[in-house]
Design a protein around this motif. Structure first.
Motif, PDB file in Angstrom:
ATOM      1  N   ALA A   1      35.795  34.193  36.906  1.00  0.00           N
ATOM      2  CA  ALA A   1      37.237  34.344  37.074  1.00  0.00           C
ATOM      3  C   ALA A   1      37.895  32.996  37.374  1.00  0.00           C
ATOM      4  CB  ALA A   1      37.532  35.338  38.199  1.00  0.00           C
ATOM      5  N   VAL A   2      37.253  32.194  38.218  1.00  0.00           N
ATOM      6  CA  VAL A   2      37.806  30.876  38.543  1.00  0.00           C
ATOM      7  C   VAL A   2      37.834  29.978  37.307  1.00  0.00           C
ATOM      8  CG1 VAL A   2      37.476  28.765  39.888  1.00  0.00           C
ATOM      9  CG2 VAL A   2      37.158  30.996  40.972  1.00  0.00           C
TER      10      VAL A   2
ATOM     11  N   ALA B   1      37.921  39.591  35.132  1.00  0.00           N
ATOM     12  CA  ALA B   1      36.711  39.203  35.858  1.00  0.00           C
ATOM     13  C   ALA B   1      36.862  39.473  37.353  1.00  0.00           C
ATOM     14  CB  ALA B   1      36.396  37.730  35.617  1.00  0.00           C
ATOM     15  N   GLY B   2      38.069  39.290  37.873  1.00  0.00           N
ATOM     16  CA  GLY B   2      38.320  39.574  39.281  1.00  0.00           C
ATOM     17  C   GLY B   2      38.137  41.045  39.609  1.00  0.00           C
TER      18      GLY B   2
ATOM     19  N   ASP C   1      38.153  33.620  48.240  1.00  0.00           N
ATOM     20  CA  ASP C   1      38.297  32.334  47.558  1.00  0.00           C
ATOM     21  C   ASP C   1      39.088  32.507  46.258  1.00  0.00           C
ATOM     22  OD1 ASP C   1      37.438  29.457  47.031  1.00  0.00           O
ATOM     23  OD2 ASP C   1      36.596  30.468  45.273  1.00  0.00           O
ATOM     24  N   LEU C   2      38.812  33.593  45.548  1.00  0.00           N
ATOM     25  CA  LEU C   2      39.531  33.866  44.304  1.00  0.00           C
ATOM     26  C   LEU C   2      41.015  34.094  44.576  1.00  0.00           C
ATOM     27  CD1 LEU C   2      39.343  34.232  41.286  1.00  0.00           C
ATOM     28  CD2 LEU C   2      38.539  36.575  41.656  1.00  0.00           C
TER      29      LEU C   2
ATOM     30  N   PHE D   1      45.801  42.326  41.378  1.00  0.00           N
ATOM     31  CA  PHE D   1      44.483  42.002  41.936  1.00  0.00           C
ATOM     32  C   PHE D   1      44.511  42.054  43.461  1.00  0.00           C
ATOM     33  CE2 PHE D   1      41.460  38.943  43.708  1.00  0.00           C
ATOM     34  CZ  PHE D   1      40.268  39.468  43.213  1.00  0.00           C
ATOM     35  N   ASN D   2      45.539  41.456  44.066  1.00  0.00           N
ATOM     36  CA  ASN D   2      45.624  41.448  45.528  1.00  0.00           C
ATOM     37  C   ASN D   2      45.760  42.854  46.090  1.00  0.00           C
ATOM     38  OD1 ASN D   2      45.386  38.665  45.881  1.00  0.00           O
ATOM     39  ND2 ASN D   2      47.571  38.317  45.534  1.00  0.00           N
ATOM     40  N   GLU D   3      46.471  43.712  45.388  1.00  0.00           N
ATOM     41  CA  GLU D   3      46.605  45.096  45.825  1.00  0.00           C
ATOM     42  C   GLU D   3      45.254  45.801  45.785  1.00  0.00           C
ATOM     43  OE1 GLU D   3      48.103  48.559  47.262  1.00  0.00           O
ATOM     44  OE2 GLU D   3      49.140  46.617  47.124  1.00  0.00           O
ATOM     45  N   ARG D   4      44.517  45.591  44.704  1.00  0.00           N
ATOM     46  CA  ARG D   4      43.204  46.222  44.571  1.00  0.00           C
ATOM     47  C   ARG D   4      42.201  45.669  45.588  1.00  0.00           C
ATOM     48  NH1 ARG D   4      41.962  48.265  38.935  1.00  0.00           N
ATOM     49  NH2 ARG D   4      43.913  48.234  37.755  1.00  0.00           N
TER      50      ARG D   4
END
Length: 453
Positions: free
Chosen positions: A388-389, A403-404, A425-426, A442-445
């Motif tokens: 993901a990075v 990927a996240g 980190d992600l 993503f942050n919500e999940r």
């Protein structure tokens, strides 16, 4: 107004259980104190009576008493058990002691405190310079310690211990360090540490120390994977000392690899590189190609953190060359996890830190493919995070988001703080992209995983 002393019923109970007199206890404490360089400690029967009446002796007398009663009981008795409160086990287990007997008591103290989840151990800090002496002494020293008297240990006893190691290592690899650590610590306290206090032939002594070093290392690695770095460091130092006692150079180098990994992770890549180099120096030729591959991989990780691009890439090449020489039948059981899933994952992180996104992606995908076939969720999660990075570094948010999400899915399958840290980190690396809908999604999940952690 003076506070009335309370009789120490815990100490009295252990004195009764041991069957020795006050005079004999005083004699044994005096002898043990002289053996550890404390000739000024000279108790007598009256001194013991005062302890029973509630006097609290100054350190290191409580620790010496715990060692004396442990020898009587055949298993670890702590200062806490004797009514003297917590000992300095957290600090004693940072020492790389030349005495094998002292090492046994230090690691036994550590295991007992770990099982009891003592607050002082959970709060034990990681000591940045604590590995300097142990790594030097492991490389230079050849020790000849004699075991304590007692029933003889057989090779069959050691085989039983080694058979259990494989089961616990598989538990760690497949489920994460948070799953089996306390079970392993209880097993070590009940079945392994007591064996170290007995007598045995030189062959059995080496084999037993090797088995104990393997499992003490695994306890440290499980603590590391649970984010308890102070506890992990203390287990690793004692594992290194047991490995030296076993005369197994590859095992000692393996422990140093773990210490190198931890040092780099905690922001000291210079120390991480030095530890990896020390491991290589002590490994010897044709000892363990897998361990050599690991040490080169971890040196590469440290070099990447230091911004040494050419040297880091060379270290990765050396790691790959070493692994090409691996013959599984010649490797020890602890080396089983040093495989393409692991090594490609480490190389992915190296090139990620070097900002070489395309090369990082190649290694991450190879690691993910191997991890998937082995059902290794922890390794898969960390390599998905590296993938993901690499997408973020090329500003490909769609691929990074995908990927996240896979990282989150795999992280939920294991108990591992390293997976949680990979997600965190992600999230930090996503911050420059602001409130983009994919970043917000993503942050919500990730919120549930962060809350559970």
């Amino acid at each position: 107004m003076t506070t009335q002393k309370m009789p120490n019923t815990d100490l009295a109970g252990w004195l009764d259980r041991s069957g020795i007199s006050r005079k004999e206890l005083a004699r044994r404490v005096k002898t043990a104190a002289q053996a550890c360089g404390q000739p000024h400690i000279t108790p007598d029967a009256t001194t013991v009576r005062r302890w029973l009446d509630g006097d609290h002796p100054r350190p290191p007398v409580p620790e010496i008493l715990a060692d004396v009663f442990s020898a009587c009981a055949g298993y670890r008795v702590t200062t806490y058990d004797l009514g003297f409160g917590e000992s300095a086990a957290a600090e004693r287990s940072l020492d790389y002691n030349s005495s094998f007997a002292t090492t046994v008591e230090a690691v036994a103290d550590l295991g007992r405190a770990d099982v009891d989840r003592r607050k002082f151990l959970a709060a034990a800090p990681f000591a940045a310079v604590a590995a300097v002496g142990p790594s030097r002494d492991w490389l230079l020293n050849t020790l000849d310690q004699q075991p304590e008297p007692g029933p003889r240990v057989r090779l069959e006893d050691v085989t039983a211990v080694k058979n259990m190691f494989g089961e616990f290592q598989r538990m760690d690899v497949l489920q994460g360090g948070g799953s089996g650590r306390l079970i392993l610590a209880k097993y070590m306290n009940a079945h392994v540490f007591p064996l170290l206090r007995r007598t045995y032939t030189d062959e059995v002594h080496k084999a037993l120390c090797e088995a104990a070093a393997e499992q003490t290392y695994l306890l440290g690695w499980m603590a590391y994977d649970s984010g308890e770095h102070g506890t992990a460091q203390r287990y690793l130092i004692q594992s290194l000392r047991l490995a030296e006692e076993s005369k197994n150079a590859a095992l000692g180098a393996h422990v140093l690899a773990g210490m190198a990994d931890q040092a780099t992770l905690l922001g000291n890549p210079t120390e991480g590189r030095r530890l990896a180099q020390t491991g290589r120096a002590g490994l010897g030729r044709n000892t363990s190609a897998a361990c050599l591959a690991d040490l080169w991989a971890l040196e590469a990780r440290a070099l990447a953190k230091l911004g040494e691009k050419t040297e880091a890439a060379r270290a990765v090449t050396q790691s790959e060359a070493a692994y090409s020489r691996v013959r599984l039948a010649d490797e020890q059981e602890w080396a089983a996890f040093i495989d393409p899933a692991y090594l490609h994952g480490e190389h992915a992180n190296t090139f990620r830190d070097l900002g070489q996104a395309q090369t990082a992606e190649v290694h991450a995908r190879q690691s993910i493919d191997h991890a998937r076939k082995q059902r290794r969720a922890r390794r898969g999660a960390m390599s998905q995070a590296a993938l993901a990075v690499s997408h973020l570094q090329r500003r490909d948010l769609e691929s990074a988001h995908a990927a996240g999400i896979r990282t989150l899915s795999l992280s939920r399958q294991v108990k591992s703080s390293r997976c949680v840290e990979a997600v965190q980190d992600l999230q930090r690396r996503m911050e420059p992209f602001g409130n983009h809908r994919l970043i917000a999604d993503f942050n919500e999940r990730a919120r549930d995983l962060m809350t559970a952690a």
